[in-house]
Design a protein around this motif. Structure first.
Motif, PDB file in Angstrom:
ATOM      1  N   THR A 115      30.577   6.808   9.630  1.00 41.84           N
ATOM      2  CA  THR A 115      29.172   6.439   9.398  1.00 41.84           C
ATOM      3  C   THR A 115      28.306   6.856  10.578  1.00 41.84           C
ATOM      4  N   LEU A 116      28.807   6.607  11.781  1.00 36.93           N
ATOM      5  CA  LEU A 116      28.061   6.973  12.996  1.00 36.93           C
ATOM      6  C   LEU A 116      27.817   8.473  13.064  1.00 36.93           C
ATOM      7  N   MET A 117      28.862   9.274  12.821  1.00 34.04           N
ATOM      8  CA  MET A 117      28.734  10.730  12.908  1.00 34.04           C
ATOM      9  C   MET A 117      27.784  11.260  11.835  1.00 34.04           C
ATOM     10  N   ALA A 118      27.786  10.631  10.660  1.00 35.23           N
ATOM     11  CA  ALA A 118      26.904  11.086   9.582  1.00 35.23           C
ATOM     12  C   ALA A 118      25.444  10.798   9.908  1.00 35.23           C
ATOM     13  N   GLU A 119      25.201   9.767  10.724  1.00 39.62           N
ATOM     14  CA  GLU A 119      23.829   9.386  11.066  1.00 39.62           C
ATOM     15  C   GLU A 119      23.242  10.230  12.194  1.00 39.62           C
ATOM     16  N   LEU A 120      24.097  10.896  12.974  1.00 34.74           N
ATOM     17  CA  LEU A 120      23.624  11.650  14.127  1.00 34.74           C
ATOM     18  C   LEU A 120      22.910  12.930  13.706  1.00 34.74           C
ATOM     19  N   SER A 121      21.889  13.290  14.461  1.00 31.58           N
ATOM     20  CA  SER A 121      21.258  14.594  14.266  1.00 31.58           C
ATOM     21  C   SER A 121      22.207  15.677  14.767  1.00 31.58           C
TER      22      SER A 121
END
Length: 448
Positions: free
Chosen positions: A26-32
């Motif tokens: 989830t964190l990686m998907a949210e990163l630009s």
């Protein structure tokens, strides 16, 4: 309040420690894309592979393209074979070529053979050019226009095939044999009447041959403020373009390399904290050994004039001042001329003009420093010693500035990177010759 990079790194480290893959995903998907690149570059290679696999597919390709070639090579070694093949197919041809240079030859060959025929046809010809040439860094993906096309036809071609091109802001115009006839900008096409022939809209833009230096081509792109540079072969046939974005990357790499070599090391080509200790050692130790061996010359000079030092012990007190002044003067001149070379302000054939200018610059600075040294040494020690210090400073500054200005031009003429000759070699040269000048003047004035 947006998270800082430190906050993201802390969260990532905690989730990796807890092995919470769902939260990590989830964190990686949210990163630009930019934040994802910065995070992945700052973790070790094993964790980088785990985090990279958690990125969405399209995002993974975008992130991978932003890595330096060295980091890409390390990541390839950590990924599963089918991940590697799929990712390699998605890369742009210029990014593929840069990556292949970082991989073992057997791995590079296997990846190249595994490409689809169309992608292999775009990539393989680029491998035939020198690693520092623009042919190795250009993109073979562009929208080509025929001279008989109209502005309306050209815009249709952009809409139809532009998504696969590296850039659509500058469009080459060729005949049926791909001979370059001119270029037209997208802005000119968009503002022209649809029936206007593209030949009537053709304008002059920078063109380079594929064997030209990539750095020179990149600087040409910036100098002309052009969205791209057109690349042709020796027969003026269109083979690729070098975009403004690609030019910026090339110049950034060149600046990093010059700055590192000016300081006596090699560029790391990756973030400092993610660089292995042995890689940092390798980047520095070669130049350190060269400087250590070169410094023996200074020791030999001191040994030759040890009788003069024994007779007038005060002479030893001024050695750091004189060697430091000479080294700094030479490095300043070398840095200035190296920069002028890179910008095209001077050429090796201008060496006489550069020498004449640097002699005057060095003599002026030497006169100023020499006068100051004469007064201080004379008042504190002895006026004869003041004459020695003042005259030596004048001589050293003139010599160091002249040599420092000439070295980059000589290096360029013989095909060596001018940055290599800036600080390390010039500092050593100025130390040895400066001491010789110092003791010869001391012997003449003081009679030691």
């Amino acid at each position: 309040m947006p998270e800082t990079l430190d906050d993201i790194m802390t969260r990532t480290s905690e989730l990796l420690t807890d092995r919470d893959m769902a939260a990590l995903s989830t964190l990686m998907a949210e990163l630009s894309t930019t934040d994802a690149v910065r995070v992945l570059e700052r973790v070790d290679s094993s964790r980088r592979a785990v985090l990279f696999r958690l990125l969405p597919k399209d995002e993974a390709v975008a992130v991978f393209e932003r890595f330096d070639a060295t980091v890409r090579g390390e990541l390839f070694e950590s990924l599963r074979s089918y991940d590697v093949i799929a990712l390699f197919e998605e890369l742009d041809p210029d990014d593929r070529v840069e990556l292949l240079d970082e991989l073992p030859s057997n791995v590079a060959h296997r990846l190249l053979v595994g490409l689809s025929p169309d992608e292999r046809a775009l990539t393989a010809p680029m491998l035939g050019y020198d690693r520092r040439s623009v042919g190795r860094r250009m993109s073979p993906e562009f929208v080509r226009l025929r001279t008989a096309a109209t502005a309306g036809d050209a815009l249709d071609a952009v809409r139809r095939t532009g998504s696969n091109a590296e850039s659509v802001y500058l469009l080459p115009i060729t005949d049926d044999h791909r001979t370059l006839l001119g270029v037209v900008t997208l802005a000119d096409l968009a503002t022209a009447a649809p029936s206007t022939p593209v030949g009537d809209l053709s304008s002059d833009h920078p063109v380079v041959e594929a064997d030209s230096s990539a750095e020179e081509a990149a600087r040409l792109c910036f100098e002309h403020r052009s969205p791209a540079v057109v690349v042709v072969d020796s027969e003026q046939r269109l083979i690729g373009i070098l975009t403004l974005e690609q030019s910026a990357r090339i110049l950034e790499e060149a600046e990093d390399e010059d700055a590192a070599r000016a300081g006596g090391s090699e560029p790391l080509r990756r973030p400092y904290l993610s660089t292995p200790v042995l890689a940092i050692v390798r980047s520095r130790v070669v130049w350190l050994l060269v400087l250590a061996l070169s410094a023996i010359l200074t020791v030999q000079v001191l040994e030759i004039f040890e009788h003069a030092l024994a007779a007038v012990v005060t002479l030893a007190l001024f050695i750091p001042l004189l060697t430091g002044t000479g080294g700094n003067t030479g490095s300043q001149a070398a840095t200035t001329v190296t920069r002028a070379l890179a910008l095209g302000d001077v050429r090796p054939r201008d060496i006489a003009a550069v020498l004449f200018r640097e002699v005057r610059v060095g003599a002026t600075m030497g006169a100023m420093l020499g006068t100051l040294g004469f007064v201080i040494a004379g008042l504190v020690y002895d006026w004869h010693l003041g004459v020695v210090i003042g005259t030596t400073l004048l001589s050293i500054c003139t010599l160091a500035a002249t040599v420092g200005g000439a070295m980059p031009l000589i290096a360029k003429k013989i095909g060596v990177d001018p940055a290599v000759f800036s600080t390390p070699f010039i500092s050593t040269f100025c130390d040895a010759t400066g001491l010789i000048v110092y003791f010869l003047i001391a012997k003449a004035v003081l009679g030691v």
